[in-house]
Write a protein that holds these residues in place. Structure first.
Motif, PDB file in Angstrom:
ATOM      1  N   ILE A   1       0.858  -1.199   0.067  1.00  0.00           N
ATOM      2  CA  ILE A   1       0.024   0.220  -0.018  1.00  0.00           C
ATOM      3  C   ILE A   1       0.840   1.216   0.253  1.00  0.00           C
ATOM      4  O   ILE A   1       0.665   2.212  -0.885  1.00  0.00           O
ATOM      5  N   PHE A   2       1.984   1.085   0.564  1.00  0.00           N
ATOM      6  CA  PHE A   2       2.920   2.421   0.723  1.00  0.00           C
ATOM      7  C   PHE A   2       3.465   2.710  -0.619  1.00  0.00           C
ATOM      8  O   PHE A   2       3.232   3.981  -0.935  1.00  0.00           O
ATOM      9  N   ILE A   3       3.796   1.740  -1.371  1.00  0.00           N
ATOM     10  CA  ILE A   3       4.388   1.875  -2.643  1.00  0.00           C
ATOM     11  C   ILE A   3       3.081   2.423  -3.695  1.00  0.00           C
ATOM     12  O   ILE A   3       3.388   3.319  -4.431  1.00  0.00           O
ATOM     13  N   LEU A   4       2.250   1.793  -3.560  1.00  0.00           N
ATOM     14  CA  LEU A   4       1.096   2.062  -4.476  1.00  0.00           C
ATOM     15  C   LEU A   4       0.485   3.620  -4.223  1.00  0.00           C
ATOM     16  O   LEU A   4      -0.077   4.251  -5.221  1.00  0.00           O
ATOM     17  N   THR A   5       0.561   3.776  -3.000  1.00  0.00           N
ATOM     18  CA  THR A   5      -0.169   5.408  -2.900  1.00  0.00           C
ATOM     19  C   THR A   5       1.070   6.392  -2.779  1.00  0.00           C
ATOM     20  O   THR A   5       0.675   7.513  -2.492  1.00  0.00           O
ATOM     21  N   GLN A   6       2.227   5.914  -3.371  1.00  0.00           N
ATOM     22  CA  GLN A   6       3.344   7.033  -3.719  1.00  0.00           C
ATOM     23  C   GLN A   6       2.792   7.904  -4.925  1.00  0.00           C
ATOM     24  O   GLN A   6       3.465   8.904  -5.276  1.00  0.00           O
ATOM     25  N   LEU A   7       2.375   7.020  -5.877  1.00  0.00           N
ATOM     26  CA  LEU A   7       1.991   7.578  -7.256  1.00  0.00           C
ATOM     27  C   LEU A   7       1.183   8.820  -7.196  1.00  0.00           C
ATOM     28  O   LEU A   7       0.106   8.657  -6.366  1.00  0.00           O
ATOM     29  N   ASP A   8       1.639   9.728  -7.700  1.00  0.00           N
ATOM     30  CA  ASP A   8       0.794  10.956  -7.884  1.00  0.00           C
ATOM     31  C   ASP A   8      -0.536  10.903  -8.587  1.00  0.00           C
ATOM     32  O   ASP A   8      -1.589  11.392  -8.163  1.00  0.00           O
ATOM     33  N   ASN A   9      -0.411  10.074  -9.569  1.00  0.00           N
ATOM     34  CA  ASN A   9      -1.638  10.020 -10.687  1.00  0.00           C
ATOM     35  C   ASN A   9      -1.987   8.420 -10.651  1.00  0.00           C
ATOM     36  O   ASN A   9      -1.420   7.759 -11.660  1.00  0.00           O
ATOM     37  N   THR A  10      -2.370   7.796  -9.527  1.00  0.00           N
ATOM     38  CA  THR A  10      -2.757   6.579  -9.599  1.00  0.00           C
ATOM     39  C   THR A  10      -3.875   5.981 -10.593  1.00  0.00           C
ATOM     40  O   THR A  10      -4.771   6.755 -10.455  1.00  0.00           O
ATOM     41  N   ASN A  11      -3.507   4.895 -11.145  1.00  0.00           N
ATOM     42  CA  ASN A  11      -4.580   4.344 -11.998  1.00  0.00           C
ATOM     43  C   ASN A  11      -5.933   4.454 -11.295  1.00  0.00           C
ATOM     44  O   ASN A  11      -5.967   3.760 -10.282  1.00  0.00           O
ATOM     45  N   GLN A  12      -7.058   4.660 -12.066  1.00  0.00           N
ATOM     46  CA  GLN A  12      -8.502   4.438 -11.554  1.00  0.00           C
ATOM     47  C   GLN A  12      -8.663   3.231 -11.097  1.00  0.00           C
ATOM     48  O   GLN A  12      -9.415   2.917 -10.094  1.00  0.00           O
ATOM     49  N   ASN A  13      -8.228   2.049 -11.764  1.00  0.00           N
ATOM     50  CA  ASN A  13      -8.572   0.709 -11.480  1.00  0.00           C
ATOM     51  C   ASN A  13      -7.695   0.340 -10.210  1.00  0.00           C
ATOM     52  O   ASN A  13      -8.160  -0.454  -9.474  1.00  0.00           O
ATOM     53  N   VAL A  14      -6.464   0.787 -10.020  1.00  0.00           N
ATOM     54  CA  VAL A  14      -5.764   0.535  -8.850  1.00  0.00           C
ATOM     55  C   VAL A  14      -6.603   1.024  -7.683  1.00  0.00           C
ATOM     56  O   VAL A  14      -6.833   0.547  -6.482  1.00  0.00           O
ATOM     57  N   LYS A  15      -7.196   2.413  -7.669  1.00  0.00           N
ATOM     58  CA  LYS A  15      -7.851   3.061  -6.674  1.00  0.00           C
ATOM     59  C   LYS A  15      -9.009   2.262  -6.297  1.00  0.00           C
ATOM     60  O   LYS A  15      -9.040   1.928  -5.041  1.00  0.00           O
TER      61      LYS A  15
END
Length: 398
Positions: free
Chosen positions: A255-269
């Motif tokens: 979760i830490f790594i995935l939430t570092q992205l500024d523009n996280t993919n909507q599917n990931v969110k």
């Protein structure tokens, strides 16, 4: 009609989350024995590590009044635990994980209490500061992804940052070198080590360097590749570990790594919000705490089915399939029916609530809510100090 349904779902989720936080608070209180002793689990012995986890949990829930009222007592407990531990070990042991981990946890806990600045533990920090960054990183295998080396890389960076910020030492060139060496030695996935395929082990080890990257606000050109690798490891329940139930460290690290992205993919969110958060909340134990995994032991048909499903879910990725299968066969041995750590003499059950697992589970939810629901970001207490529990929102607020 659609908006009404959406509103009802939102209200129900809010109630579920608030109930989970209240239950976690109750568990925190149950892990205190008397005024000065804190327990990893209600069944374990007292532990200096557990004291830090208790402070982190209270801070995450923003129980500032309780921490403020016990500020002096908690500060004394943490410092006494630290110095008593140091008296019992040799100088060579200060280079090993148990001491360095307790020292960094204690630094974070004292910072939470607001007392670190009064006495930043100079004598303890000086003896662990690296003289040659490249030599130290190579000694621990940090740049080649040696198992457990991510912790050592993070310890080194924390000591350098701490000594510059609190002791007034000029370590900027060493910190810059730490960053440069890590960026230079990344593999194609954005982690460290000669990996040709995605795996749980490389991201779980490499997460620790990502903690420092976030604190220093380092531009990481391979962040998206790292996040892509992590997202591909998500199982059908929204967990990220090599065994069912995720594992508190694996899930938070992911979760830490995935939430570092500024523009996280909507599917990931969507998947993280709908799967991971709800699954974690659903797996909270009746005592209000969280465990490492509620599907590992005891050995029964239900848990066995869950593990087989977890292994088969990797197909057609044969590398991932074999990684999970090997671990499954290994963990079926009787000697692994409890979890052993250097934190306590007591070995906890896989499905037993602990301060460590509970903090990591709630911290994962906090990261997700802060990232994808800004209205709820002020409901959590992150740690404005390098290491686990930090959130880059503090970099923005500076």
């Amino acid at each position: 009609h659609f908006l009404r349904i959406k509103y009802c779902i939102s209200v129900r989720f809010k109630l579920m989350l608030n109930s989970s936080k209240e239950s976690y608070f109750k568990f925190l209180k149950d892990c205190r024995s008397g005024d000065n002793s804190f327990l990893l689990t209600p069944n374990s012995d007292g532990s200096p590590y557990a004291t830090c986890f208790w402070v982190f949990g209270m801070h995450l829930l923003k129980k500032t009044k309780i921490l403020s009222e016990e500020n002096y007592r908690l500060d004394n407990i943490i410092r006494n635990n630290l110095y008593n531990y140091r008296k019992q070990i040799k100088y060579d042991d200060t280079k090993k994980k148990p001491w360095r981990q307790l020292l960094t946890f204690s630094l974070s806990a004292l910072h939470v209490l607001g007392t670190l600045k009064h006495d930043p533990l100079e004598e303890l920090i000086i003896e662990v500061l690296p003289e040659d960054i490249l030599l130290d990183l190579n000694k621990y295998g940090c740049l080649t992804g040696f198992p457990g080396s991510g912790n050592d890389a993070m310890f080194i960076a924390i000591f350098l940052i701490h000594s510059e910020k609190f002791l007034g030492l000029n370590n900027k060139h060493k910190i810059d070198q730490w960053v440069e060496l890590h960026l230079k030695n990344q593999n194609k996935f954005g982690f460290w080590g000669e990996y040709n395929n995605i795996s749980h082990s490389q991201f779980q080890n490499g997460y620790h360097q990502y903690e420092i990257f976030e604190y220093l606000n380092v531009h990481n050109p391979k962040l998206k590749k790292a996040a892509d690798l992590v997202f591909r490891l998500m199982d059908s329940d929204g967990h990220f570990g090599p065994y069912p139930g995720g594992g508190s460290c694996y899930d938070y690290d992911a979760i830490f790594i995935l939430t570092q992205l500024d523009n996280t993919n909507q599917n990931v969110k969507k998947k993280i919000m709908n799967k991971t958060v709800k699954t974690i909340l659903k797996e909270q134990n009746l005592d209000g705490g969280f465990c490492e995994s509620c599907f590992m032991w005891p050995r029964n048909k239900s848990n066995l089915f869950k593990y087989v499903k977890h292994v088969l879910y990797t197909m057609p990725n044969y590398n991932l399939f074999y990684e999970r299968l090997r671990l499954f066969l290994s963990l079926q041995q009787k000697k692994y029916h409890r979890i052993s750590t250097h934190w306590t003499n007591y070995n906890r059950l896989w499905n037993e609530s602990s301060l460590w697992d509970s903090w990591f589970r709630m911290l994962a939810i906090a990261r997700i809510m802060e990232k994808f629901d800004k209205k709820k970001s002020d409901n959590w207490g992150f740690i404005n100090y390098p290491g686990i529990g930090f959130n880059k929102v503090f970099n923005i607020k500076k």
